[in-house]
Design an enzyme around this catalytic site. Structure first.
Site, PDB file in Angstrom:
ATOM      1  N   GLU A 570       5.098   3.498 -34.179  1.00 51.13           N
ATOM      2  CA  GLU A 570       5.821   2.409 -34.849  1.00 51.13           C
ATOM      3  C   GLU A 570       7.293   2.393 -34.449  1.00 51.13           C
ATOM      4  O   GLU A 570       7.889   1.334 -34.273  1.00 51.13           O
ATOM      5  CB  GLU A 570       5.670   2.528 -36.368  1.00 51.13           C
ATOM      6  CG  GLU A 570       4.229   2.636 -36.849  1.00 51.13           C
ATOM      7  CD  GLU A 570       3.346   1.538 -36.284  1.00 51.13           C
ATOM      8  OE1 GLU A 570       3.719   0.358 -36.381  1.00 51.13           O
ATOM      9  OE2 GLU A 570       2.284   1.865 -35.715  1.00 51.13           O
ATOM     10  N   SER A 722      -5.219  -1.897 -34.691  1.00 47.97           N
ATOM     11  CA  SER A 722      -4.146  -2.889 -34.780  1.00 47.97           C
ATOM     12  C   SER A 722      -3.046  -2.426 -35.725  1.00 47.97           C
ATOM     13  O   SER A 722      -3.253  -1.564 -36.589  1.00 47.97           O
ATOM     14  CB  SER A 722      -4.701  -4.226 -35.264  1.00 47.97           C
ATOM     15  OG  SER A 722      -5.125  -4.126 -36.609  1.00 47.97           O
ATOM     16  N   HIS A 723      -1.900  -3.020 -35.563  1.00 50.44           N
ATOM     17  CA  HIS A 723      -0.725  -2.633 -36.351  1.00 50.44           C
ATOM     18  C   HIS A 723      -0.986  -2.781 -37.850  1.00 50.44           C
ATOM     19  O   HIS A 723      -0.679  -1.883 -38.640  1.00 50.44           O
ATOM     20  CB  HIS A 723       0.475  -3.492 -35.942  1.00 50.44           C
ATOM     21  CG  HIS A 723       1.701  -3.231 -36.759  1.00 50.44           C
ATOM     22  ND1 HIS A 723       2.521  -2.136 -36.546  1.00 50.44           N
ATOM     23  CD2 HIS A 723       2.245  -3.895 -37.816  1.00 50.44           C
ATOM     24  CE1 HIS A 723       3.515  -2.154 -37.422  1.00 50.44           C
ATOM     25  NE2 HIS A 723       3.365  -3.212 -38.193  1.00 50.44           N
ATOM     26  N   MET A 724      -1.544  -3.927 -38.253  1.00 52.15           N
ATOM     27  CA  MET A 724      -1.709  -4.180 -39.681  1.00 52.15           C
ATOM     28  C   MET A 724      -2.783  -3.289 -40.308  1.00 52.15           C
ATOM     29  O   MET A 724      -2.690  -2.934 -41.480  1.00 52.15           O
ATOM     30  CB  MET A 724      -2.014  -5.661 -39.936  1.00 52.15           C
ATOM     31  CG  MET A 724      -0.786  -6.543 -39.826  1.00 52.15           C
ATOM     32  SD  MET A 724       0.491  -6.040 -41.027  1.00 52.15           S
ATOM     33  CE  MET A 724       1.860  -7.073 -40.528  1.00 52.15           C
TER      34      MET A 724
END
Length: 765
Positions: A570, A722-724
């Protein structure tokens, strides 16, 4: 025919007169039913005395007015008994205009295949027929919204004879005939077909679309078909042939860019990552050399991943060439058997890309596909070498990534033309930004695989798995804290460069849109991160598995790698987007000098700007850019009218394809019910507190939503990497990631949903 009847009723009578098979029906009026209920119930009984079941279809006048009112009221399958009056009253009670009608119709028992045909796409696709269908006896599954079903899309300038499925062919032929008889292109046709291929028509509605429809030339798609045929079957430099294309399989363009991104976003994403950097990253970590071949190709402005190349890129480089291609063929065959399952899950569910504590069990599947014990041993050995090497290179990549913001600031201060700065910034971003980010993201995925295997092997519990992830202090959790702790200036000095839709220049960053992104924030009760450590007994067990699998790291070093890689994924993303923001600033400076509208910059291609640096061109910059924008803008809006599937398996997919219902990746085991709110770049200043947030494709720029007290999250695109998914898993927010475009569009029309993460179910309430 009574002109005062709703169109639903008039159209059914017309269809019957034209010779289409319409099941027997009668109509009842709400006012008459109140006055003569007994007589009308007796009429129903006389007409349908042999029928055990009937279907009651709403026919209200306000269903005729707007496209959004289609299916506004209930249609119910009911028993033909003395309680039918209650069901009739229930439907009538929901009508806004009280003088409405209900169609009482014979229930069809022998349905094999049923659904709805839209003879003109609801999104401006004039030349496409779309069938939303369900296989089974129930005829109201699609219209009731109780199931999403599958979709078949057909380019209507083709002859239906090309369709192989005989049931779908019959439905398309009938729909085209109805279009002709009704002299209308835009119809909604509800149908059922039995095993004898006999079609029943339940409903025909003329739809009032507000869209301007554009005609698509058959020749354009035919030329693309020829190109695709060549690309799908030609061998590339790596001798990979018979590939597939997907919009989500690797580097997730549908999630990061959207289905129809603008040229600057796509070209910048390709330049910074998917042209060469993606390949360089894989090779640095010990995977196969993809010779800097591009991962993403564009078809009519829509980005697609070369699946064969992607799968090859996850094979260890030190394997024998014959074994490499044997493994690749296994991956490709597996993908082709279950494309809708694997299309956003190849890293987590298909490829063997690293060693973890469950590798011995998972890799055994290769025995069923004629891999010898020696070949499996060689694959495991290569993966082990790759995993050990990867763990060692984490700190080096973190150090490189942490330099980019400082180096970006140095370039910005230099007295250079904006074009020169853009050239330098893009090269800087690749070397110090996206390359270390790509490496760190892969290492973080290896960590996630280890954690999942620890849970699978019961080394840790599900609760401990969650506690570990929830204890990580990521850049997003720091952002949430700092949005309370820091004043606006200090906060924006750190986070001001972040924007939803990272590669879209028209999307405002946090600095330019602070008041909207952080309005209604409800962070005052934000709980601090709880420190979490595995107890000595668990550490001892981890140590045993490290020795068993020959992972050459001590337990504390290994656990530190798990934490640091996930946190740094991140952070490195945050770092390189600082440089992206500065690239956008320089493009805006050029536009001011050239007197180009800021809103038009999205239609530039980054290669045109880079070409101005690399070549002497006598024409003025302003003229070059304006010509490029004009051409790309025209192409972009034309391309919006073309429909392609998520996965392109053969060249005919440009004309017709079936899209299966997408299966989401669920986060957590909570069940929640709540109101939904749609968040996109046009609607960002919304109260999200206690709402289930809907975002079509959510990149890290949407992290501001976690400064609100959101109830849950649903996205159209995304997967377990995925990021979310990572963010919701970390924070403990219930989510359904990657439900698919069609399912997502249905949800946008709902007020409330029930999100059952435990049962992996999502229902419109």
């Amino acid at each position: 025919m009574n002109n005062k009847l709703p169109n639903k009723i008039k159209n059914l009578s017309k269809a019957k007169n034209f010779g289409f098979d319409v099941p027997k029906f009668i109509i009842i009026n709400s006012n008459n039913f109140k006055k003569n209920q007994k007589f009308i119930l007796n009429t129903i009984n006389l007409n349908f005395f042999n029928e055990k079941k009937l279907i009651l279809r709403s026919a209200a006048f306000d269903e005729d007015n707007l496209l959004s009112n289609a299916g506004k009221y209930d249609s119910l399958i009911v028993k033909n008994d003395n309680k039918i009056n209650e069901k009739i009253n229930t439907i009538f009670s929901k009508y806004k205009k009280k003088n409405g009608y209900i169609i009482v119709q014979k229930y069809i028992k022998d349905s094999f295949f049923s659904g709805v045909v839209f003879t003109q796409g609801l999104s401006g696709f004039e030349n496409y027929l779309t069938i939303n269908f369900f296989k089974g006896k129930a005829t109201n599954k699609i219209t009731s919204g109780s199931i999403n079903g599958n979709y078949f899309v057909f380019f209507s300038k083709l002859k239906p004879s090309i369709i192989k499925n005989l049931y779908i062919k019959k439905i398309i032929q009938t729909s085209l005939e109805i279009q002709k008889k009704f002299k209308s292109k835009n119809l909604d046709i509800e149908f059922s077909i039995n095993k004898k291929k006999q079609i029943k028509i339940f409903q025909i509605r003329k739809l009032n679309s507000q869209k301007k429809f554009n005609n698509i030339s058959y020749k354009i798609l035919y030329d693309l078909k020829k190109k695709l045929k060549k690309m799908l079957n030609d061998k590339n430099l790596l001798n990979i042939n018979k590939t597939i294309y997907s919009n989500m399989t690797d580097w997730n363009p549908a999630e990061i860019l959207g289905l129809n991104p603008k040229p600057l976003a796509t070209s910048l994403y390709k330049e910074l990552i998917t042209n060469q950097i993606w390949s360089k990253s894989r090779n640095e970590l010990g995977y196969s050399d993809c010779m800097n071949l591009p991962l993403i190709h564009e078809f009519m402005g829509k980005p697609y991943v070369d699946v064969g190349l992607s799968l090859y890129s996850f094979i260890p480089n030190d394997l024998d060439e014959n074994l490499k291609y044997k493994l690749l063929n296994y991956y490709l065959k597996s993908f082709k058997k279950k494309p809708d399952f694997y299309y956003d899950k190849i890293e987590s569910k298909l490829v063997f890309s690293s060693i973890d504590f469950s590798s011995n069990e998972k890799i055994k599947i290769l025995k069923k596909f004629n891999f010898s014990d020696e070949e499996i041993f060689q694959i495991k050995k290569s993966l082990l070498n790759l995993t050990n090497k990867s763990i060692k290179c984490l700190n080096e990549n973190i150090n490189i990534s942490n330099q980019i913001i400082k180096k970006t600031k140095i370039i910005i201060k230099e007295k250079l033309h904006p074009i020169n700065k853009i050239h330098k910034l893009i090269n800087l971003c690749k070397i110090y930004g996206t390359l270390p980010f790509a490496n760190i993201a892969r290492l973080a995925f290896i960590s996630v695989q280890f954690l999942d295997s620890m849970k699978y092997k019961k080394i840790i519990s599900s609760k401990q798995h969650y506690q570990f992830l929830n204890s990580l202090e990521t850049i997003a959790s720091k952002l949430n804290k700092d949005s309370i702790k820091l004043n606006k200036k200090k906060f924006l000095d750190i986070y001001g460069h972040i924007r939803p839709n990272t590669y879209e220049i028209s999307s405002k960053n946090y600095k330019d849109n602070y008041s909207n992104y952080f309005a209604n924030s409800n962070n005052k009760n934000l709980s601090p991160k709880k420190k979490f450590e595995f107890d000595p007994k668990i550490k001892k067990n981890i140590s045993k598995y490290l020795k068993k699998y020959k992972i050459n790291h001590k337990t504390d070093e290994f656990l530190s790698f798990l934490k640091l890689s996930i946190i740094s994924r991140e952070q490195s993303k945050f770092n390189f987007t600082y440089c992206v923001n500065e690239i956008f600033k320089q493009i805006i400076l050029i536009s001011k000098k050239a007197k180009i509208n800021k809103s038009d910059l999205s239609y530039l291609n980054i290669s045109v700007i880079l070409n101005l640096y690399n070549n002497f061109i006598y024409r003025q910059i302003k003229d070059i850019l304006k010509t490029e924008i004009k051409k790309n803008k025209k192409d972009y809006f034309f391309n919006q009218n073309i429909k392609f599937p998520n996965i392109i398996k053969n060249e005919n997919d440009v004309f017709l394809f079936t899209e299966n219902n997408s299966k989401a990746t669920y986060v957590g085991a909570k069940n929640i019910f709540g109101k939904t709110v749609l968040l996109d770049e046009k609607n960002l200043n919304l109260n999200l507190n206690n709402k289930i947030v809907l975002i079509k494709n959510a990149d890290p720029g949407y992290d501001f939503i976690f400064s609100k007290k959101i109830r849950g999250l649903i996205t159209a695109y995304g997967g377990p990497n995925s990021h979310m998914f990572i963010r919701c898993n970390e924070i403990g927010i219930p989510a359904a990631i990657g439900i698919g475009d069609k399912n997502f569009n249905k949800l946008t029309k709902a007020n409330n949903v029930f999100l059952n993460c435990e049962e992996k179910d999502l229902q419109i309430i």
